[in-house]
Design an enzyme around this catalytic site. Structure first.
Site, PDB file in Angstrom:
ATOM      1  N   TRP A  21       0.982  -1.348   0.110  1.00  0.00           N
ATOM      2  CA  TRP A  21       0.110   0.297  -0.106  1.00  0.00           C
ATOM      3  C   TRP A  21       0.743   1.383  -0.089  1.00  0.00           C
ATOM      4  O   TRP A  21       1.995   1.268   0.582  1.00  0.00           O
ATOM      5  CB  TRP A  21      -0.556  -0.588   1.503  1.00  0.00           C
ATOM      6  CG  TRP A  21      -2.124   1.543   1.056  1.00  0.00           C
ATOM      7  CD1 TRP A  21      -2.071   1.757   0.854  1.00  0.00           C
ATOM      8  CD2 TRP A  21      -1.849   2.257   2.410  1.00  0.00           C
ATOM      9  NE1 TRP A  21      -2.944   3.145   1.375  1.00  0.00           N
ATOM     10  CE2 TRP A  21      -3.164   3.114   2.390  1.00  0.00           C
ATOM     11  CE3 TRP A  21      -1.185   1.984   3.630  1.00  0.00           C
ATOM     12  CZ2 TRP A  21      -2.467   4.015   3.131  1.00  0.00           C
ATOM     13  CZ3 TRP A  21      -1.430   3.059   4.734  1.00  0.00           C
ATOM     14  CH2 TRP A  21      -2.361   4.132   4.684  1.00  0.00           C
ATOM     15  N   TYR A  54      -5.088  -0.395  -5.006  1.00  0.00           N
ATOM     16  CA  TYR A  54      -3.378   0.257  -5.025  1.00  0.00           C
ATOM     17  C   TYR A  54      -3.030   0.710  -5.729  1.00  0.00           C
ATOM     18  O   TYR A  54      -2.443  -0.520  -6.780  1.00  0.00           O
ATOM     19  CB  TYR A  54      -2.866  -0.737  -3.934  1.00  0.00           C
ATOM     20  CG  TYR A  54      -2.865  -0.990  -2.337  1.00  0.00           C
ATOM     21  CD1 TYR A  54      -4.016  -0.430  -1.731  1.00  0.00           C
ATOM     22  CD2 TYR A  54      -2.861  -2.270  -1.816  1.00  0.00           C
ATOM     23  CE1 TYR A  54      -4.676  -0.515  -0.770  1.00  0.00           C
ATOM     24  CE2 TYR A  54      -2.934  -2.575  -0.823  1.00  0.00           C
ATOM     25  CZ  TYR A  54      -3.630  -1.656   0.050  1.00  0.00           C
ATOM     26  OH  TYR A  54      -4.381  -2.617   1.598  1.00  0.00           O
ATOM     27  N   PRO A 208       1.732  -1.364  11.394  1.00  0.00           N
ATOM     28  CA  PRO A 208       2.254  -1.473  13.040  1.00  0.00           C
ATOM     29  C   PRO A 208       3.332  -0.329  13.689  1.00  0.00           C
ATOM     30  O   PRO A 208       3.609  -0.417  14.621  1.00  0.00           O
ATOM     31  CB  PRO A 208       2.772  -3.244  12.657  1.00  0.00           C
ATOM     32  CG  PRO A 208       3.361  -3.074  11.459  1.00  0.00           C
ATOM     33  CD  PRO A 208       2.141  -1.845  10.940  1.00  0.00           C
ATOM     34  N   LEU A 209       3.960   0.591  12.864  1.00  0.00           N
ATOM     35  CA  LEU A 209       4.646   1.175  12.990  1.00  0.00           C
ATOM     36  C   LEU A 209       4.358   2.667  12.985  1.00  0.00           C
ATOM     37  O   LEU A 209       4.758   3.815  13.005  1.00  0.00           O
ATOM     38  CB  LEU A 209       5.500   1.105  11.904  1.00  0.00           C
ATOM     39  CG  LEU A 209       6.611   0.402  11.968  1.00  0.00           C
ATOM     40  CD1 LEU A 209       7.206   0.448  10.681  1.00  0.00           C
ATOM     41  CD2 LEU A 209       7.325  -0.171  13.130  1.00  0.00           C
ATOM     42  N   LYS A 217      12.454   8.030  13.676  1.00  0.00           N
ATOM     43  CA  LYS A 217      12.745   9.056  12.701  1.00  0.00           C
ATOM     44  C   LYS A 217      12.505  10.540  12.263  1.00  0.00           C
ATOM     45  O   LYS A 217      13.099  11.483  11.935  1.00  0.00           O
ATOM     46  CB  LYS A 217      12.960   8.267  11.686  1.00  0.00           C
ATOM     47  CG  LYS A 217      11.882   8.175  10.126  1.00  0.00           C
ATOM     48  CD  LYS A 217      11.598   7.379   9.244  1.00  0.00           C
ATOM     49  CE  LYS A 217      10.197   7.129   8.562  1.00  0.00           C
ATOM     50  NZ  LYS A 217      10.908   6.424   7.278  1.00  0.00           N
TER      51      LYS A 217
END
Length: 342
Positions: A21, A54, A208-209, A217
């Protein structure tokens, strides 16, 4: 790479799923995208997630090209249907017409005779639920789809589908849910997760991030680093900027000592946290570079201590969102995430 059962079904999928995605066909060029998929295979990832919408089909085409040399039975391919793929009134939703036509188009783009998991990308209020479920069941009977899932459905919507399938005597049954879920966004915990655990649906979670925010970052008071998704083009910045508030970014930076103590990168900590939650079968990662795939895949099999999990909760505190009313509202934000309320 360990594998887990997808809920109570007989299908096993890799703990880490590779998804494309907002990357393949949009942010990432052809050759780098192929390199990322090769890195996923090298890391032991066998499950790949995409969707017809997508990059308007380009993501499916690229995934099909990348997996063509691979023995088909050695991988699990998941795709989705519902969101608009054209301008016509039947180019969206979960009608029999759109499901059937979209499945055939996805199979052509992926270069395969069947998909392992076919998912309703959203709930369709316009189409009778029985029409949707019978259309899915027909695809299973035809051998074009092996298992069925949903994505971003609420608990009542999932329950209604399970009840209707049982009452109608359909051969196929939903076996998975694909929700947004991470350390910060836990809105599925009050209602969706208990229902799915009780009914045997596995969670294949995305983000999940938190769009890269949990990698650490992005720094408070600083512009997004060059080369990051937040600094790039396409649609990615509109998703990421909702989680770039200084208060949230400061809390995320306070997680770094916990990751260091566990010998993990920040990304690995976030993915391992997700995989340790009861009911989760797999976490979907995306990447723009092969080394990101390798790093994130290494979170599979990691076990976090109870003290570490408690430390995460203590740091994130009131910024964690557990409001079940926000289920299926992936663009919602919590006050403090971006400096504004929902």
């Amino acid at each position: 790479m360990d594998h887990r059962r997808l809920g109570r079904s007989g299908l096993y999928i890799s703990e880490v799923t590779y998804g494309n995605w907002l990357t393949h066909g949009e942010l990432v060029g052809h050759d780098p995208a192929l390199a990322c998929i090769r890195a996923a295979l090298d890391a032991g990832i066998s499950t790949f997630d995409t969707a017809d919408v997508y990059a308007l089909g380009a993501a499916e085409e690229l995934l099909g090209e990348a997996l063509r040399p691979v023995r088909r039975s050695s991988v699990e391919i998941a795709t989705k249907v519902c969101l608009p793929t054209g301008d016509g009134p039947n180019d969206r939703g979960l009608s029999r017409k759109h499901i059937t036509e979209s499945c055939h188009a996805s199979l052509r783009r992926l270069g395969t005779d069947y998909v392992d998991l076919y998912q309703a990308h959203r709930f369709d209020e316009r189409t009778p639920l029985d029409e949707t479920l019978v259309a899915f069941d027909d695809l299973v009977r035809q051998g074009k789809v092996l298992y069925l899932g949903v994505s971003e459905w609420t608990a009542p919507q999932i329950q209604a589908a399970l009840d209707l399938a049982g009452d109608s005597g359909l051969r196929s049954r939903i076996v998975s849910n694909q929700p947004q879920y991470n350390m910060l966004w836990r809105v599925i915990e009050p209602e969706v997760l208990p229902l799915c655990r009780r009914e045997g649906l596995g969670q294949v979670v995305f983000q999940p991030l938190a769009q890269g925010v949990l990698t650490g970052k992005y720094l408070p008071g600083r512009p997004p680093p060059a080369g990051s998704r937040a600094a790039g083009g396409g649609r990615a910045p509109q998703f990421i900027r909702r989680v770039l508030g200084d208060e949230l970014l400061d809390r995320v930076q306070r997680l770094r000592p916990l990751a260091d103590e566990a010998g993990l990168s920040m990304a690995q900590l976030a993915i391992a946290w997700t995989l340790q939650q009861d009911g989760v079968s797999s976490a979907i990662i995306g990447a723009t570079r092969p080394e990101q795939v390798t790093e994130n895949a290494a979170a599979a099999g990691v076990r976090l201590s109870g003290d570490l999990l408690a430390g995460i909760d203590a740091i994130l505190g009131d910024l964690v969102d557990r409001d079940p009313a926000k289920t299926a509202q992936m663009m919602a934000v919590k006050e403090g995430w971006s400096g504004s309320a929902t």
